[in-house]
Design an enzyme around this catalytic site. Structure first.
Site, short mmCIF file in Angstrom:
data_model
loop_
_atom_site.label_atom_id
_atom_site.label_comp_id
_atom_site.label_asym_id
_atom_site.label_seq_id
_atom_site.Cartn_x
_atom_site.Cartn_y
_atom_site.Cartn_z
N HIS A 101 0.82 -1.22 0.00
CA HIS A 101 0.00 0.00 0.00
C HIS A 101 0.84 1.26 0.00
O HIS A 101 0.57 2.21 -0.70
CB HIS A 101 -0.89 0.02 1.24
CG HIS A 101 -1.83 -1.12 1.27
ND1 HIS A 101 -2.23 -1.72 2.41
CD2 HIS A 101 -2.42 -1.78 0.27
CE1 HIS A 101 -3.04 -2.70 2.12
NE2 HIS A 101 -3.17 -2.76 0.82
N CYS A 156 -22.66 12.27 -10.38
CA CYS A 156 -21.53 12.34 -9.46
C CYS A 156 -21.20 11.04 -8.76
O CYS A 156 -20.53 11.02 -7.76
CB CYS A 156 -21.74 13.45 -8.43
SG CYS A 156 -23.08 13.08 -7.30
N GLU A 204 -31.13 10.64 -6.29
CA GLU A 204 -30.55 9.39 -5.82
C GLU A 204 -31.61 8.46 -5.24
O GLU A 204 -31.31 7.36 -4.81
CB GLU A 204 -29.45 9.66 -4.80
CG GLU A 204 -29.86 10.55 -3.66
CD GLU A 204 -28.68 10.98 -2.77
OE1 GLU A 204 -27.65 10.29 -2.80
OE2 GLU A 204 -28.81 11.97 -2.05
N ASP A 262 -26.09 5.64 -4.75
CA ASP A 262 -27.30 5.33 -3.99
C ASP A 262 -28.45 4.98 -4.93
O ASP A 262 -29.22 4.07 -4.66
CB ASP A 262 -27.70 6.50 -3.10
CG ASP A 262 -26.99 6.41 -1.75
OD1 ASP A 262 -26.73 5.28 -1.31
OD2 ASP A 262 -26.70 7.46 -1.15
#
Ligand code: ATP
Ligand code: MG
Lengths: 809, 210
Positions: free
Chosen positions: A420, A733, A662, A686
């Site tokens: 990482h 978005c 959403e 969502d």
């Protein structure tokens, strides 16, 4: 952690092999089967699309290992890589190892957190154990040889010589051990941690014991094929971990030993409060690290920071420390260090390598608290002038702290290209060579080194000619980066010139500057939760004004869309009592909370309006499901305006108010909402889950939550059309906006604004410019005619601009 | 003549019939040195092509090839799937955005496709694979183009060369694919893949004749 894919002509075989592998993967390893054809009459065969889907289902940036049975399995896997695209496929390894043994070996190592290169190697050689077992019994007794040999190469047994020893040992029909560790296991050899001068005991048994021994002794005595021991080190080989070059003086990064100055301890309650303040500060820092890594490297990797936050909330730990403060009358520093070291030590002694690795995470987060208590800067911050750093290994948060202008390059003794911390350094444009072995720390501070992250070489005190050559390559690299930089700031447009707005999603001040650097034309969504999370009381109006203003100012006049607080669901705040809910995602969240907590809403609206006085600010409302919610909010905005007017504070008049689309209900009434909202922003993450009634964290139903579901596509189309009919802007978005595979589809549906996390902007702009509007419309038409998300995805993969032929291995 | 979308679709329609008719033959060839499925595979693949083209009529020639590639990759099931799939994928990439393509385009398209098969399967001439029909055919077509022949003559030359190449596989020992497991015992049998490749070229020559 890397994922595994098993490709076979037979679905049953593939599933069976996966079962075997899962058994040893300790439930952590992600494994997918791609077996058989879709034709029930002739089920035996392979299918590149199945392989593609299997790879996607277990993919992470750590990589994916694919094991295959015979013939077309290999061809189909390669075809799948071509369809996967260059970026991801460079992280996928096709392994020629045996299917069953290879899968089991790979699952064991993947479960232990090993990197892709090592796993591929072990899987490739996975038959070794079985072959050894089947050796004729006389082979076992026909010879047993032993030798002592001294390690002479300066860097000791680091990755490269260890791999050569393993390869050499495997070449002979003999069982070889070095210091009682099996020489055919790379893990084993590396675990010896042998350094220069170390005496190794080599034992060999079996038919070719003598030959094996002779070969290994010769190899090790000759300095493991590295350098003549007497000569000074001029060059060290490691793992190429980034595509860049740096030259500078070496500075060793010493593990930050925290000095605790002795002092008189007064009131234990004072100490406890100091500690809690430091813990809260560290928690905030950790949460910021989490958000940052999630945006830059992915949710999986960000998970460490999530785990670290939990550690900071651990009641046992906090209780233990408090007890110590009270009973032992020590300072907060000593108590914190004692308790956290205890935990880290306990983890470090565990059998399970995965848990053992967590000890480093605990130490990392514990140090973050300590730094706050002692006021000491993190190790990397003490650099006075730009330098190349050397270290044993680094934690991601240490790397995140680096200033790329000061840290010219990194030389790591340990680590791998997929660690990482290394991924992070690469993302920050810092050249890295990993896996150099212990020798590198033997060099004195101030030694000039050149780090070639492309070839995995570190040049020690390079001569003038080498420096010149490397400087030349470094200049080329910088020039290429600068060119890319310029490219980034060009506004996005389709090939035939239709302008598309590309904005950034951000959640904090630092990200605003980054958004600009990445070429964002503005901020499409500022998630304001960052200001509210991890504290005991809501931020006041002045604090909010300061934060939003700082962000707006770093955008240099670019538009800023501020989304009002969206809590509930999985986000809770101590000062907003939500209570137990059976379905938090269908519960009290987003605009619903704000409309009943007028105090919070009013403060936030006032702050946003005030910043808007001098800056181009817009308002965005999350979770809108009805017209009433929009109208009620508008009324509140009107009240806030009146108040500000009365108080004589400057504010933005008739601010643009947009709604997030959403919730499916919002799509259904999009035409009505469009008459009263100034713009739409489709929150696809969502929307997909609500539309499909599928939680993407629930692995059984997660595949349903696919952005290419016909239902979802129709909702997006409906929203865009409603926006267009009313003449308002529509943005998208969610993660979907950043997926280059989806770009033609979204363009073709008429989307004119994309809002994505900043680092993804350059690639998105490139994707946009490779399509013309009519082409994209063609793709969208075709996609909308499809019956399943699979066919949509297949279509989009195939319609990608002609793939360049893959590099030959 | 030039080839437009209707001609391309016609070729694919003929191919579907050809592989249906020769399903038995190709499978028999494959049973001698393979796993007795090549005819079944090709028939299934091109039947899927037909269905796909009917369900979603593509707008341009290159999207026709793209659809063919998907259908083959998805439905053939054997080595021929990724190999012919790659052929059409690369052909699509090489296909100019025109409503009609000329002789030079057709040759360029075959060249890209055949290069794709070479890259995908890593076989070379003499390995007893479809390439033993395709490589000589490509050579012949390129010569035809250089000499200024008509498209019909170019395709005829290709089909004739593919036929000779196909017959030559009888004497070869297989070094790639299933048949390579048979070692020297693969000698004496005609390669099923070379045969299906010959049929592919012959169908092009037959349909784009005038
Ligand atoms: N690597 C290769 N390169 C070029 N052509 C090949 C290659 N491997 C196989 N072929 C061709 O594919 C033909 C066989 O196709 P078929 O569809 O029957 O696949 P298969 O061998 O049965 O596949 P599988 O490996 O799934 O069993 C062979 O006759 C040969 O011409
Ligand atoms: Mg076959």
């Amino acid at each position: 952690m890397i994922g595994l894919v098993v490709v076979s002509h037979s679905a049953k075989l593939a599933e069976g092999v996966c079962d075997l592998a899962r058994q040893v993967g300790q439930g952590r390893v992600r494994i997918a089967a791609a077996g058989g054809t879709a034709d029930p009459e002739n089920p035996i065969g392979t299918d590149a699309f199945q392989v593609l889907q299997a790879i996607e289902s277990v993919y992470s940036d750590d990589g994916v290992l694919v094991l295959m049975d015979l013939g077309s399995a290999v061809l189909s896997a390669e075809t799948a890589l071509e369809l996967l695209g260059e970026e991801k496929s460079s992280r996928v390894e096709l392994c020629a190892g045996p299917l069953v043994e290879g899968a089991v070996a790979a699952a064991v190592l993947a479960g232990a957190g090993a990197g892709i290169a090592e796993i591929a190697q072990e899987a490739q050689n996975a038959l070794a154990g079985k072959v050894a077992l089947r050796q004729p019994p006389e082979g076992q007794t026909s010879g047993s040889e032993e030798a002592l040999v001294t390690l002479t190469n300066r860097l000791g047994l680091h990755a490269r010589p260890a791999a050569q020893i393993v390869r050499l040992a495997r070449r002979y029909r003999a069982q070889v051990t070095i210091d009682n560790v099996a020489a055919n296991s790379i893990n084993g050899i590396l675990s010896l941690g042998a350094r220069e001068g170390h005496q190794l005991r080599i034992c060999a048994q079996g038919a070719e014991a003598r030959e094996a021994l002779a070969a290994l002794v010769e190899f090790i005595e000759s300095g493991c094929g590295e350098l003549a021991p007497a000569e000074p080190v001029v060059q060290a080989g490691g793992i190429a971990a980034s595509a860049a070059i740096a030259i500078g003086q070496l500075v060793k990064l010493r593990p930050a030993v925290m000095e605790i100055a002795p002092r008189a301890i007064g009131n234990p309650e004072v100490e406890r409060q100091r500690l809690m303040a430091a813990v809260h500060g560290a928690e905030e820092e950790t949460r910021a690290l989490y958000e940052w890594s999630k945006a830059h490297i992915g949710a999986d990797e960000a998970g460490i920071f999530d785990a670290q936050s939990l550690f900071l909330e651990d009641p046992e730990l906090l209780g233990g420390v408090s007890r110590m403060l009270l009973e032992d009358r020590v300072g907060a520093e000593s108590a914190w260090q004692a308790e956290t070291t205890k935990i880290a030590d306990r983890l470090a002694t565990l059998e399970d390598p995965y848990l053992r690795a967590r000890a480093a995470d605990v130490a990392d987060v514990a140090a973050r608290v300590m730094r706050r208590l002692t006021g000491q800067a993190s190790a990397a911050r003490v650099l006075r002038e730009p330098a190349v750093l050397s270290a044993h290994d680094l934690t991601p948060s240490e790397v995140k702290d680096f200033d790329p202008a000061m840290v010219l390059g990194l030389c790591l003794e340990a680590g791998s290209a997929s660690a990482h911390s290394v991924i992070l350094a690469r993302a920050m444009g810092i050249p890295v060579v990993a896996g150099l072995g212990p020798g590198i720390s033997a060099l004195a501070d101030g030694t000039v080194v050149a780090v070639d992250g492309e070839q995995g070489t570190v040049w020690i005190s390079p001569d003038a000619g080498q420096v010149e050559a490397l400087e030349g390559r470094r200049r080329e690299w910088l020039a290429a980066r600068r060119a890319a930089e310029l490219e980034r700031h060009r506004p996005a447009a389709t090939r035939d010139g239709r302008r598309i707005r590309v904005f950034a999603n951000i959640s904090g001040v630092a990200e605003a500057a980054e958004a600009v650097a990445c070429g964002a034309e503005g901020v499409g969504v500022l998630r304001t939760e960052f200001l509210f999370l991890g504290r005991a009381a809501a931020p006041g109006e002045e604090e909010q004004v300061a934060a939003y203003r700082a962000i707006a100012e770093s955008l240099g006049g670019r538009p800023l869309t501020v989304r009002t607080l969206d809590i509930g669901g999985d986000k809770r705040l101590p000062y907003v009592e939500i209570g137990e809910e059976a379905n938090p995602f269908l519960g009290w969240r987003g605009i619903r909370v704000m409309l009943s907590r007028r105090d919070l809403f009013r403060t936030q609206l006032r702050a946003i309006l005030r910043v808007g006085a001098a800056q181009p600010v817009e308002l965005l409302l999350p979770m809108i499901a009805s017209l009433d919610e929009l109208r009620e909010t508008k009324a509140l905005v009107g009240e806030a305006e009146a108040e500000l007017e009365r108080e004589g504070l400057p504010f933005r008049k008739s601010i643009r108010i947009g709604v997030m689309i959403e919730v499916p209900a919002a799509v259904a009434i999009a035409d009505r909402l469009a008459r009263e909202a100034s713009f739409f922003s489709i929150g696809s993450n969502d929307l997909i889950q609500y539309a499909m009634a599928a939680d993407r964290t629930n692995s059984r139903v997660a595949p349903m939550a696919d952005p290419f579901q016909p239902a979802v596509l129709r909702m997006i189309r409906q929203t865009i059309e409603a926006g267009r009919a009313a003449g308002i802007d529509v943005a998208l978005c969610g993660e979907l906006a950043a997926d280059p595979v989806a770009t033609p589809l979204l363009l073709g549906l008429g989307l004119e604004e994309f809002s994505v996390s900043a680092p993804l902007i350059p690639e998105l702009k490139r994707a946009i410019s490779s399509w013309s509007a009519p082409e994209a419309e063609g793709v969208a038409r075709e996609a909308l005619a499809m019956d399943s998300c699979e066919s949509v995805r297949r279509l989009l993969l195939l319609r990608r601009p002609s793939p360049e032929p893959r590099r030959q291995p | 003549m030039a080839v437009g979308k209707p001609e391309v679709l016609k070729w694919l329609e003929v191919l579907q019939q050809v592989y249906a008719e020769n399903r038995q033959w190709l499978t028999e060839l494959d049973s001698a040195i393979g796993d007795a499925d090549h005819g079944i595979n090709m028939d299934r693949g091109f039947t899927a092509v037909k269905a796909e083209l009917a369900a979603h009529p593509p707008s341009e020639i290159r999207s026709v090839f793209q659809s063919v590639a998907t259908a083959l990759i998805r439905h053939v099931g054997g080595a021929a799937g990724p190999l012919y799939g790659t052929f059409f994928l690369r052909a699509a990439a090489a296909c100019p955005r025109k409503t009609e393509i000329e002789a030079a385009d057709v040759v360029a398209l075959f060249q890209a496709g055949i290069k794709g098969i070479e890259q995908r399967g890593k076989a070379v001439g003499g390995d007893k694979t479809m390439l033993d029909a395709l490589l000589p055919a490509l050579d012949a077509m390129r010569k035809g183009l250089e000499n200024g022949c008509s498209l019909a003559a170019i395709l005829d030359a290709g089909a004739v060369a593919a036929h000779a190449g196909m017959l030559a596989t009888v004497a070869m020992q297989a070094h790639k694919g299933r048949a390579s497991y048979m070692g020297a015992r693969s000698i004496g049998h005609q390669d099923p893949g070379a045969t299906s490749s010959y049929l592919l070229l012959k169908a092009a020559a037959d349909t784009w004749r005038s």
